[in-house]
Scaffold this motif. Structure first.
Motif, PDB file in Angstrom:
ATOM      1  N   GLU A   1     -12.490 -35.656  16.029  1.00  0.00           N
ATOM      2  CA  GLU A   1     -11.625 -34.967  17.126  1.00  0.00           C
ATOM      3  C   GLU A   1     -11.722 -35.519  18.534  1.00  0.00           C
ATOM      4  O   GLU A   1     -10.478 -35.750  18.988  1.00  0.00           O
ATOM      5  N   ARG A   2     -12.856 -36.147  18.994  1.00  0.00           N
ATOM      6  CA  ARG A   2     -12.995 -36.680  20.035  1.00  0.00           C
ATOM      7  C   ARG A   2     -12.248 -37.980  20.130  1.00  0.00           C
ATOM      8  O   ARG A   2     -11.510 -38.453  20.944  1.00  0.00           O
ATOM      9  N   ASP A   3     -12.525 -38.746  18.959  1.00  0.00           N
ATOM     10  CA  ASP A   3     -11.940 -40.129  19.015  1.00  0.00           C
ATOM     11  C   ASP A   3     -10.388 -40.013  18.730  1.00  0.00           C
ATOM     12  O   ASP A   3      -9.522 -40.895  19.316  1.00  0.00           O
ATOM     13  N   LEU A   4      -9.712 -38.977  18.152  1.00  0.00           N
ATOM     14  CA  LEU A   4      -8.382 -38.720  17.942  1.00  0.00           C
ATOM     15  C   LEU A   4      -7.604 -38.374  19.375  1.00  0.00           C
ATOM     16  O   LEU A   4      -6.708 -38.882  19.734  1.00  0.00           O
TER      17      LEU A   4
ATOM     18  N   ARG B   1     -19.440 -34.952  12.420  1.00  0.00           N
ATOM     19  CA  ARG B   1     -18.649 -35.924  12.251  1.00  0.00           C
ATOM     20  C   ARG B   1     -17.232 -35.467  12.426  1.00  0.00           C
ATOM     21  O   ARG B   1     -16.266 -36.113  12.917  1.00  0.00           O
ATOM     22  N   GLY B   2     -16.723 -34.138  12.118  1.00  0.00           N
ATOM     23  CA  GLY B   2     -15.319 -33.656  12.566  1.00  0.00           C
ATOM     24  C   GLY B   2     -15.269 -33.505  14.014  1.00  0.00           C
ATOM     25  O   GLY B   2     -14.411 -34.034  14.660  1.00  0.00           O
ATOM     26  N   THR B   3     -16.459 -33.248  14.729  1.00  0.00           N
ATOM     27  CA  THR B   3     -16.340 -33.307  16.260  1.00  0.00           C
ATOM     28  C   THR B   3     -16.095 -34.747  16.907  1.00  0.00           C
ATOM     29  O   THR B   3     -15.215 -34.957  17.731  1.00  0.00           O
TER      30      THR B   3
ATOM     31  N   ASP C   1     -17.340 -35.837   2.608  1.00  0.00           N
ATOM     32  CA  ASP C   1     -17.060 -34.639   3.062  1.00  0.00           C
ATOM     33  C   ASP C   1     -16.052 -34.185   3.732  1.00  0.00           C
ATOM     34  O   ASP C   1     -15.518 -33.115   3.592  1.00  0.00           O
ATOM     35  N   ILE C   2     -15.519 -35.121   4.937  1.00  0.00           N
ATOM     36  CA  ILE C   2     -14.725 -34.647   5.557  1.00  0.00           C
ATOM     37  C   ILE C   2     -13.258 -34.512   4.997  1.00  0.00           C
ATOM     38  O   ILE C   2     -12.583 -33.683   5.287  1.00  0.00           O
ATOM     39  N   SER C   3     -13.054 -35.442   4.340  1.00  0.00           N
ATOM     40  CA  SER C   3     -11.731 -35.639   3.582  1.00  0.00           C
ATOM     41  C   SER C   3     -11.363 -34.403   2.845  1.00  0.00           C
ATOM     42  O   SER C   3     -10.209 -33.965   2.511  1.00  0.00           O
ATOM     43  N   VAL C   4     -12.608 -33.911   2.192  1.00  0.00           N
ATOM     44  CA  VAL C   4     -12.194 -32.707   1.339  1.00  0.00           C
ATOM     45  C   VAL C   4     -11.601 -31.531   2.426  1.00  0.00           C
ATOM     46  O   VAL C   4     -10.734 -30.932   1.919  1.00  0.00           O
TER      47      VAL C   4
END
Length: 156
Positions: A37-40, A32-34, A148-151
């Motif tokens: 990051e790609r979307d950003l 999800r982080g990847t 999970d990501i927000s934490v």
């Protein structure tokens, strides 16, 4: 030391299962982080491109580094900004009376150089009322409110 012939205790099995679940969650968080990051990166690139195009709409053709004859020809053809220049192909410019291959190439090269300079120098400001910034803002929102990501990302 544990007896190799004896099956693992319930506690060991429970801990192994918990570890497996945690590893699966961790893998999901990394994926999800990847994605975020790609979307950003994609959203920022689109925003930068939008801002650079806006800049070129404000730059008159007279500021281009090319012969004055091409400026006059462009103005007579109704081309007044560098953004308008980029709306034409080399072939389309050559079809305009007064433009030759050389002047078309020079004015397009000047517009390309200005576009690249605008991309490099543009300042990115994110505002809710700015449609070009919405993809970036949505990605940041998703990052901060996703389980999970927000934490990890928004609550150090």
């Amino acid at each position: 030391m544990a007896n190799p012939k004896r099956p693992p205790s319930r506690e060991v099995r429970r801990l192994r299962e918990e570890l497996r679940r945690l590893m699966e969650r961790w893998d999901a968080v990394i994926r999800r982080g990847t994605e975020l990051e790609r979307d950003l990166a994609q959203g920022l690139a689109q925003l930068r491109e939008s801002r650079a195009a806006e800049t070129l709409r404000e730059i008159p053709v007279t500021q281009a580094e090319h012969p004055d004859g091409a400026i006059r020809t462009a103005a007579l053809a109704g081309i007044h900004t560098m953004a308008e220049v980029l709306g034409y192909s080399r072939k389309e410019l050559v079809e305009i009376p007064g433009f030759g291959e050389t002047s078309a190439e020079r004015i397009l090269d000047a517009a390309d150089r200005m576009l690249e300079a605008a991309r490099q120098s543009v300042r990115l400001h994110l505002g809710q009322d700015d449609p070009a910034a919405l993809p970036v803002l949505r990605t940041v929102y998703r990052a901060c409110y996703a389980p999970d990501i927000s934490v990890m990302m928004c609550h150090p």
